[in-house]
Design a protein around this motif. Structure first.
Motif, PDB file in Angstrom:
ATOM      1  N   GLY A  88       8.819  -0.726  -3.946  1.00 10.22           N
ATOM      2  CA  GLY A  88       8.025  -1.671  -4.746  1.00 10.22           C
ATOM      3  C   GLY A  88       7.052  -2.445  -3.872  1.00 10.22           C
ATOM      4  N   GLU A  89       7.517  -2.874  -2.697  1.00  3.23           N
ATOM      5  CA  GLU A  89       6.642  -3.568  -1.751  1.00  3.23           C
ATOM      6  C   GLU A  89       5.536  -2.644  -1.248  1.00  3.23           C
ATOM      7  N   LEU A  90       5.854  -1.364  -1.084  1.00  2.00           N
ATOM      8  CA  LEU A  90       4.847  -0.394  -0.663  1.00  2.00           C
ATOM      9  C   LEU A  90       3.757  -0.262  -1.726  1.00  2.00           C
ATOM     10  N   VAL A  91       4.131  -0.263  -2.988  1.00  3.61           N
ATOM     11  CA  VAL A  91       3.146  -0.193  -4.071  1.00  3.61           C
ATOM     12  C   VAL A  91       2.215  -1.396  -3.986  1.00  3.61           C
ATOM     13  N   VAL A  92       2.778  -2.578  -3.809  1.00  2.00           N
ATOM     14  CA  VAL A  92       1.961  -3.791  -3.710  1.00  2.00           C
ATOM     15  C   VAL A  92       1.006  -3.692  -2.518  1.00  2.00           C
ATOM     16  N   ALA A  93       1.510  -3.273  -1.369  1.00  4.17           N
ATOM     17  CA  ALA A  93       0.673  -3.144  -0.172  1.00  4.17           C
ATOM     18  C   ALA A  93      -0.429  -2.111  -0.377  1.00  4.17           C
ATOM     19  N   SER A  94      -0.143  -1.063  -1.144  1.00  9.86           N
ATOM     20  CA  SER A  94      -1.128   0.001  -1.339  1.00  9.86           C
ATOM     21  C   SER A  94      -2.233  -0.391  -2.314  1.00  9.86           C
ATOM     22  N   GLN A  95      -2.094  -1.527  -2.951  1.00 11.91           N
ATOM     23  CA  GLN A  95      -3.125  -2.000  -3.884  1.00 11.91           C
ATOM     24  C   GLN A  95      -4.158  -2.893  -3.193  1.00 11.91           C
ATOM     25  N   VAL A  96      -3.862  -3.323  -1.976  1.00  2.81           N
ATOM     26  CA  VAL A  96      -4.755  -4.217  -1.233  1.00  2.81           C
ATOM     27  C   VAL A  96      -5.879  -3.388  -0.616  1.00  2.81           C
ATOM     28  N   GLN A  97      -7.107  -3.788  -0.941  1.00  2.00           N
ATOM     29  CA  GLN A  97      -8.259  -3.089  -0.379  1.00  2.00           C
ATOM     30  C   GLN A  97      -9.087  -4.065   0.439  1.00  2.00           C
ATOM     31  N   PRO A  98      -9.762  -3.665   1.441  1.00  3.62           N
ATOM     32  CA  PRO A  98      -9.844  -2.289   1.919  1.00  3.62           C
ATOM     33  C   PRO A  98      -8.515  -1.865   2.532  1.00  3.62           C
ATOM     34  N   TYR A  99      -8.250  -0.552   2.457  1.00  7.93           N
ATOM     35  CA  TYR A  99      -7.022  -0.008   2.993  1.00  7.93           C
ATOM     36  C   TYR A  99      -7.034  -0.124   4.515  1.00  7.93           C
ATOM     37  N   LYS A 100      -5.938  -0.672   5.033  1.00  8.92           N
ATOM     38  CA  LYS A 100      -5.797  -0.787   6.487  1.00  8.92           C
ATOM     39  C   LYS A 100      -4.395  -0.341   6.872  1.00  8.92           C
ATOM     40  N   ALA A 101      -4.333   0.476   7.904  1.00  9.60           N
ATOM     41  CA  ALA A 101      -3.026   0.926   8.383  1.00  9.60           C
ATOM     42  C   ALA A 101      -2.157  -0.258   8.758  1.00  9.60           C
ATOM     43  N   SER A 102      -2.761  -1.320   9.273  1.00  7.91           N
ATOM     44  CA  SER A 102      -1.979  -2.493   9.680  1.00  7.91           C
ATOM     45  C   SER A 102      -1.300  -3.162   8.494  1.00  7.91           C
TER      46      SER A 102
END
Length: 149
Positions: A112-126
């Motif tokens: 679930g936390e990964l989904v939230v992180a994947s919605q933040v743009q611009p995408y950053k590996a960090s």
């Protein structure tokens, strides 16, 4: 006569190969399928972050959603009593149900936390790497405790 012999041998081989498989509709077969899908999806996400696969932000976000949905599925395919089929699950799955379920919820929270992180743009590996690592750590912890490698 040779054609008849070849046919008999081929039929015997096909019969024996069918005996060794897992029924895909059994609880074991269903959870194996889900775990394989989770592994493939997780490997693709990790591969994007580690440069093994070209990074694509929308594919990453879609993969995170897929992994989150999959993470909620395998637990319902663990029957209350251990099945007789050959399984990689240790007896502890059934003997320590509370701990097993707690670890399942930990994985679900991490995806679930990964989904939230994947919605933040611009995408950053960090931003994405810690969330992927948390998912990988949850998988690893459960495997160490409950999977017979």
């Amino acid at each position: 006569m040779t054609l008849k012999r070849i046919s008999v041998v081929l039929l015997a081989c096909l019969t024996l190969s069918a005996c060794g498989g897992v029924d895909p509709n059994s609880p074991l077969g269903q959870r194996k399928t889900i775990f394989k899908q989770m592994l493939k999806t997780g490997e693709d996400l990790g591969g994007m972050l580690r440069g093994r696969i070209p990074f694509d932000g929308s594919k990453f976000a879609d993969g995170a959603l897929k992994l989150d949905a999959l993470s909620r599925e395998p637990w319902k395919h663990f029957p209350q009593v251990r099945e007789e089929d050959h399984t990689s699950a240790k007896d502890d799955v059934w003997q320590k149900q509370a701990q097993f379920q707690e670890m399942a919820r930990t994985l679900e929270a991490a995806t679930g936390e990964l989904v939230v992180a994947s919605q933040v743009q611009p995408y950053k590996a960090s931003n994405l790497a810690p969330a992927v690592q948390k998912v990988e750590d949850a998988c690893s912890a459960c495997h160490k405790q409950f999977r017979d490698h």
